[in-house]
Design a protein around this motif. Structure first.
Motif, PDB file in Angstrom:
ATOM      1  N   VAL A   1       0.827  -1.226   0.000  1.00  0.00           N
ATOM      2  CA  VAL A   1       0.000   0.000   0.000  1.00  0.00           C
ATOM      3  C   VAL A   1       0.854   1.265   0.000  1.00  0.00           C
ATOM      4  O   VAL A   1       0.323   2.371  -0.017  1.00  0.00           O
ATOM      5  CB  VAL A   1      -0.988   0.053   1.191  1.00  0.00           C
ATOM      6  CG1 VAL A   1      -2.010  -1.063   1.080  1.00  0.00           C
ATOM      7  CG2 VAL A   1      -0.263   0.017   2.527  1.00  0.00           C
TER       8      VAL A   1
ATOM      9  N   ILE B   1     -12.470  -3.643  -1.937  1.00  0.00           N
ATOM     10  CA  ILE B   1     -12.046  -2.262  -2.202  1.00  0.00           C
ATOM     11  C   ILE B   1     -13.186  -1.314  -1.859  1.00  0.00           C
ATOM     12  O   ILE B   1     -12.984  -0.262  -1.236  1.00  0.00           O
ATOM     13  CB  ILE B   1     -11.616  -2.115  -3.688  1.00  0.00           C
ATOM     14  CG1 ILE B   1     -10.362  -2.954  -3.951  1.00  0.00           C
ATOM     15  CG2 ILE B   1     -11.375  -0.642  -4.038  1.00  0.00           C
ATOM     16  CD1 ILE B   1      -9.908  -2.998  -5.409  1.00  0.00           C
TER      17      ILE B   1
ATOM     18  N   CYS C   1      -8.826  -4.124 -11.131  1.00  0.00           N
ATOM     19  CA  CYS C   1      -8.185  -5.052 -10.197  1.00  0.00           C
ATOM     20  C   CYS C   1      -8.556  -6.445 -10.668  1.00  0.00           C
ATOM     21  O   CYS C   1      -9.723  -6.731 -10.895  1.00  0.00           O
ATOM     22  CB  CYS C   1      -8.670  -4.837  -8.772  1.00  0.00           C
ATOM     23  SG  CYS C   1      -8.082  -6.117  -7.643  1.00  0.00           S
TER      24      CYS C   1
ATOM     25  N   PHE D   1      -7.180  -0.191   3.221  1.00  0.00           N
ATOM     26  CA  PHE D   1      -6.892  -1.253   2.240  1.00  0.00           C
ATOM     27  C   PHE D   1      -6.284  -2.472   2.946  1.00  0.00           C
ATOM     28  O   PHE D   1      -6.605  -3.606   2.617  1.00  0.00           O
ATOM     29  CB  PHE D   1      -5.942  -0.733   1.147  1.00  0.00           C
ATOM     30  CG  PHE D   1      -6.659  -0.320  -0.105  1.00  0.00           C
ATOM     31  CD1 PHE D   1      -7.567   0.730  -0.080  1.00  0.00           C
ATOM     32  CD2 PHE D   1      -6.437  -0.975  -1.313  1.00  0.00           C
ATOM     33  CE1 PHE D   1      -8.247   1.115  -1.241  1.00  0.00           C
ATOM     34  CE2 PHE D   1      -7.111  -0.595  -2.477  1.00  0.00           C
ATOM     35  CZ  PHE D   1      -8.010   0.441  -2.445  1.00  0.00           C
TER      36      PHE D   1
ATOM     37  N   PHE E   1      -6.507  -5.979  -1.466  1.00  0.00           N
ATOM     38  CA  PHE E   1      -5.547  -6.250  -2.550  1.00  0.00           C
ATOM     39  C   PHE E   1      -4.985  -7.640  -2.329  1.00  0.00           C
ATOM     40  O   PHE E   1      -5.061  -8.187  -1.220  1.00  0.00           O
ATOM     41  CB  PHE E   1      -4.408  -5.230  -2.541  1.00  0.00           C
ATOM     42  CG  PHE E   1      -3.705  -5.142  -1.224  1.00  0.00           C
ATOM     43  CD1 PHE E   1      -2.618  -5.941  -0.943  1.00  0.00           C
ATOM     44  CD2 PHE E   1      -4.156  -4.275  -0.241  1.00  0.00           C
ATOM     45  CE1 PHE E   1      -1.992  -5.887   0.296  1.00  0.00           C
ATOM     46  CE2 PHE E   1      -3.534  -4.212   1.003  1.00  0.00           C
ATOM     47  CZ  PHE E   1      -2.451  -5.014   1.270  1.00  0.00           C
TER      48      PHE E   1
ATOM     49  N   THR F   1      -2.771  -1.723  -6.764  1.00  0.00           N
ATOM     50  CA  THR F   1      -3.074  -1.041  -5.504  1.00  0.00           C
ATOM     51  C   THR F   1      -2.651   0.432  -5.469  1.00  0.00           C
ATOM     52  O   THR F   1      -3.453   1.282  -5.071  1.00  0.00           O
ATOM     53  CB  THR F   1      -2.451  -1.830  -4.337  1.00  0.00           C
ATOM     54  OG1 THR F   1      -2.778  -3.210  -4.507  1.00  0.00           O
ATOM     55  CG2 THR F   1      -2.978  -1.349  -3.001  1.00  0.00           C
TER      56      THR F   1
ATOM     57  N   GLY G   1      -1.236  -6.829  -5.428  1.00  0.00           N
ATOM     58  CA  GLY G   1      -0.769  -5.489  -5.092  1.00  0.00           C
ATOM     59  C   GLY G   1      -0.389  -4.615  -6.266  1.00  0.00           C
ATOM     60  O   GLY G   1      -0.002  -3.467  -6.078  1.00  0.00           O
TER      61      GLY G   1
END
Lengths: 775, 160
Positions: free
Chosen positions: A16, B143, B135, B92, B98, B104, B101
């Motif tokens: 992230v 999400i 995604c 998240f 995710f 992301t 990733g």
């Protein structure tokens, strides 16, 4: 302690914050870049390639062509890494340009002049099997192949799997009703968000260093040895995080080009990175299928016989398509008990991009065909489609199509999955309801099962090294492709060592020189195989810890327990030594020392698997069969043929849920992929078999807001020999989605829908008759 | 073939001034990744279809594969590396939003701009904003949960 908790994935923070690194994120000054020159024809003889203009362009270091290269392929060596005399699919690599920058390489690639002589292109399995169809491979008899591959020279058949169980004539004779259903869909793509990438460099001592976005770093080593005779000890493959794979990164393709390119420039590092367009058609794709299913049953819906013909569209080269076609055959009936089974599964060559594993490995394909047929059977018999499935569920004591006897451990509880699905979907309340003049809601269901058709000697290793603070490093060959398997492995280790999962540090990257082998990160076998290896490694570490502690505590190792950061006496935990004090060996007050760093090692190899008998298919292809029951609720507009998936359901026998939120994510993600595939994906070909939609603007995927509400539950029937009883769950969510959606829409629209993708135009066309509205 | 002319640009990225020498045809995405080592923005399609390369330019989410670096001179740019433990990043993680990733960073930047600009966004607006990103791993439900949680929290704090 750690098992059964929703532990957050170990690499979450990196992902992230943008710190997570993928293959194409490793930049290095001086690294060269490759651009691919690809064939604009699906089938053509290559008469000449002129490279001089490209070679003269700024920054260009080399131009590679296919002459003199060995053939490649895992089951059968039929594919040149760069096409030499003939191009066999649209997008096939015919030359590789290496330059200082990517822009220079791409500009020079346009200067490579290839002269083609177009040949008639073969567009689908049934066309490929027609008398007089052009042959893709004239010398099918000369290819090197594995013992279990059975091509049919003089045809376009790369392989045929035969399943013969019971007596099919008898089965149909005992049937009151026989229905036949045919289904088909085109090849499509995995569309991992990270396009494939590989770099290679060759040192002065001959050491080959590859970095690859791959599910199979260890296979890359093996294949570079097989194809080019390189010593496996001199090949080091690095695989960082992988940005989605779904089977598409199991085959070895760009790695070979990177290796050849590095060789052509004196060993300098070269990067080969797919554009989205190349990633979709030049690299391998999801297989297409044409299938016919014939089911014989009694009037009350008991299956007596199934005759199934799978014609898989393997594309121009067999790659792993042979194995996919075999996997669909071994589980051809779906999770139902059928006494008499006949199945021929053909992997057929066509002039289309070549196929490779796709999440569920032949099983969403198998289930689309058979589950559509089951709904048609139920309709013919005026029976409830749920009842028909429930009546025929496969159970321990039954045998699979390849005649493996099922036990309470090696198969999940299909009846329990179906029963729960019925409750969740409120199946009995309604199956089709008209909301107003145009709006119809309908439900459809599907069963699913899967074993992993896998190499009989696939193995996995794990190493645990201890730190001086008592924490543990976990090193496994499983690639983190997004499934969170490495975090689950940490949970397994923490559970066995009775320690906090935060103190298990996971090595995310694979480096084949320091990471023990894991065959391939495929087939939902990561948690099972690497999990077993992790348990063995933990037990090995426990034994070492107890041995050292036994000396220090002056007690027998048999009286000791490991946990909570200590080794302690079972009957008096107040007598203990902290793990951190012995993790690097123990030093007595007088300076004497014993032990040394605790290093646990473990491995696991699959057992009792056998190849299939070429005539009957009898054999044991995989260790266990996971099962699922799935459903879809749609809202269909009868005026404009559009529809919305309102709800999607799955009940999956997980054996044991090790990480609930991660398991849910795997199931829902797979369902999303299945719905996307079924509702809108697929390559469009023109008559010359050129792909018309190799980009994400024209190849549509499910997007945010198009998702239904997902309802997922797990049943837990332990697989006794798996870590904590856990079964593979990464693929099952996908298996039933195409069939369930097709069944729901067939009911809603009142017409059998046996093709994918289920776009409104298809439904309209089927309702109006196939000729309607065509030019 | 002539070498294309290069230009020196001063870019304002994540609160820092960065000087780069680039071809004029260079997209912002490639300058971020290849010249500045900011590899959080991902090259998913280079065609504006997937949103994996989304960054903020003047607070607006932009697909950095579709904008030339030279166009951003004098405008503040925020990439995923410029977010500091923002609520959307935490959400998240909490919601398992995710898997691999790769998409992301793009999703988070887009969502961050939505939260900044429209803390009161309704379902239709959330969809309109987020359907620009793809995604392939999750079901989007995760999400959605993450974004809605942060929107709800920011709405509450605005009301206060």
């Amino acid at each position: 302690m750690a098992v059964g908790k929703s532990v957050i994935r170990k690499e979450a923070r990196d992902k992230v914050t943008g710190r997570a690194k993928y293959t194409n994120d490793f930049k290095q000054p001086g690294m060269l870049h490759a651009a691919l020159v690809t064939s604009p024809y699906a089938h053509a003889r290559i008469t000449s390639i002129a490279t001089s203009a490209a070679l003269a362009a700024p920054g260009v270091r080399a131009v590679l062509t296919g002459e003199g290269l060995p053939l490649t392929g895992e089951d059968m060596r039929d594919r040149p890494p760069i096409a030499a005399d003939k191009a066999r699919y649209f997008g096939e690599v015919v030359a590789v340009v290496v330059a200082d920058t990517l822009a220079q390489a791409e500009q020079a690639a346009r200067l490579v002049r290839v002269a083609y002589e177009p040949l008639p292109a073969v567009g689908s399995p049934h066309e490929a099997l027609k008398e007089g169809a052009p042959l893709l491979h004239e010398h099918l008899d000369r290819y090197e192949k594995s013992k279990t591959t059975h091509p049919e020279p003089g045809t376009n058949i790369a392989h045929r799997t035969k399943i013969r169980k019971g007596n099919i004539e008898q089965g149909f004779a005992e049937s009151d009703v026989i229905i036949e259903t045919s289904v088909s869909f085109n090849p499509s793509d995995h569309v991992a968000m990270e396009t494939r990438c590989a770099t290679a460099e060759i040192g002065l001592d001959g050491t080959i260093r590859i970095t690859a976005s791959s599910q199979s770093p260890f296979m890359i080593k093996k294949l570079l040895h097989t194809y080019f005779g390189e010593d496996t000890g001199k090949i080091i493959v690095h695989t960082p995080l992988v940005g989605g794979a779904y089977g598409g990164k199991a085959p070895v393709q760009l790695e070979l080009l990177a290796y050849l390119a590095a060789k052509a420039v004196g060993g300098r590092k070269v990067s080969v990175w797919n554009s989205r367009e190349h990633d979709m058609v030049t690299s391998p794709v999801h297989i297409g299928l044409e299938a016919t299913v014939k089911i014989g049953a009694t009037n009350d819906g008991v299956f007596k016989a199934m005759e199934i013909l799978f014609l898989f569209d393997g594309g121009a080269y067999s790659d792993k398509a042979i194995d996919v076609s075999r996997a669909a055959a071994v589980d051809c009936t779906g999770p139902y008990h059928v006494e008499h089974v006949w199945c021929d599964s053909l992997c057929v060559y066509t002039n289309r991009p070549y196929a490779t594993p796709f999440r569920s490995f032949g099983h969403c394909e198998q289930s689309f065909a058979v589950e559509r047929a089951i709904d048609e059977l139920a309709k013919a018999l005026r029976l409830d489609p749920w009842d028909v499935r429930r009546k025929n569920v496969i159970r321990p004591g039954h045998t699979t199509p390849t005649q493996v006897r099922l036990t309470k451990s090696n198969v999940g509880d299909m009846a329990a999955c179906l029963d729960r699905l019925r409750e969740l979907m409120r199946w009995d309340e309604w199956q089709r309801v008209e909301l107003d003049a145009y709006t119809v809601r309908a439900k459809g269901i599907s069963g699913g099962w899967k074993t992993s058709t896998i190499d009989t000697d696939a193995s996995s290793g794990v190493i645990l090294t201890f730190n001086s603070d008592g924490s543990v490093n976990l090193i496994s060959g499983v690639v983190e492709i997004g499934t969170g398997t490495k975090t689950v492995l940490a949970q397994i280790v923490a559970e066995r060592l009775n320690m906090n999962v935060d103190d298990v540090h996971v090595k995310m990257d694979i480096d084949t020189q320091t990471t023990p082998e894991h065959w391939k990160t495929v087939a939902s076998r990561g948690t099972f195989m690497a999990g077993r290896a992790a348990l063995a490694a933990a037990d090995d570490a426990i034994r070492q810890l107890k041995e050292i502690a036994a000396c220090v505590l002056r007690a027998s190792p048999a009286d000791l327990e490991v946990g909570f950061g200590r080794v302690f006496l079972r009957d008096d935990p107040a007598i203990f030594i902290p793990v951190k004090d012995i993790a690097y060996g123990y030093k007595f007050p007088n300076g004497n020392a014993i032990g040394g760093q605790v290093i646990g090692r473990g491995h696991y190899i699959l057992r009792h698997l056998t190849p299939l008998d070429p005539e009957t298919g009898a054999g044991k292809p995989g260790p266990e069969w996971g099962v699922c029951a799935e459903g879809v609720e749609v809202e269909f507009n009868r005026r404009d043929y559009t529809y919305r998936v309102v709800k999607a359901y799955a009940v999956i026998d997980a054996g044991k849920v090790l990480n609930p939120k991660a398991a849910l994510g795997q199931a829902m993600g797979a369902m999303s992929m299945g719905l996307s595939l079924a509702s809108r994906e697929g390559f469009l070909f023109d008559q010359a078999q050129r792909v018309l939609n190799p980009q994400l603007r024209t190849y549509r995927l499910i997007r945010f807001g198009e998702h239904p509400v997902y309802i997922v539950e797990f049943v837990e029937t332990p697989q006794i020999d798996a870590p904590y009883g856990a079964r593979g769950i990464g693929e099952h969510g996908l298996i039933g989605m195409p069939a369930a959606l097709a069944n729901a829409l067939s009911l809603a629209a009142g017409v059998p829908l046996n093709e994918l993708p289920l776009v409104p135009e298809l439904i309209w066309r089927k309702q109006k008759g196939d000729g309607y509205g065509s030019l | 073939m002539e070498e294309p002319t290069k230009r020196e640009l001063v870019l304002h990225i994540n609160g820092e001034q960065r000087t780069v020498v680039v071809r004029q045809a260079e997209t912002l995405l490639f300058v971020l990744r290849d010249h500045l080592g900011l590899t959080g923005a991902k090259p998913g399609c280079l065609n504006g279809d997937c949103g994996a390369c989304t960054v903020l330019v003047n607070g607006t989410p932009i697909k950095s594969c579709m904008m030339l670096a030279i166009e951003t001179v004098g405008k503040p740019i925020t990439t995923i590396e410029g977010l500091d433990d923002a609520p959307i990043q935490q959400a998240f993680v909490r919601h398992f939003a995710f898997q691999c990733g790769y998409c992301t960073p793009g999703f988070i930047m887009n969502a961050q701009a939505l939260i900044d600009r429209h803390p009161d966004a309704d379902d239709a607006m959330i969809q309109e904003w987020l359907e620009s990103n793809i995604c392939r791993c999750t079901s989007y439900q995760e999400i959605e949960a993450a974004v809605k949680e942060v929107l709800k929290a920011s709405k509450t704090s605005v009301t206060r």
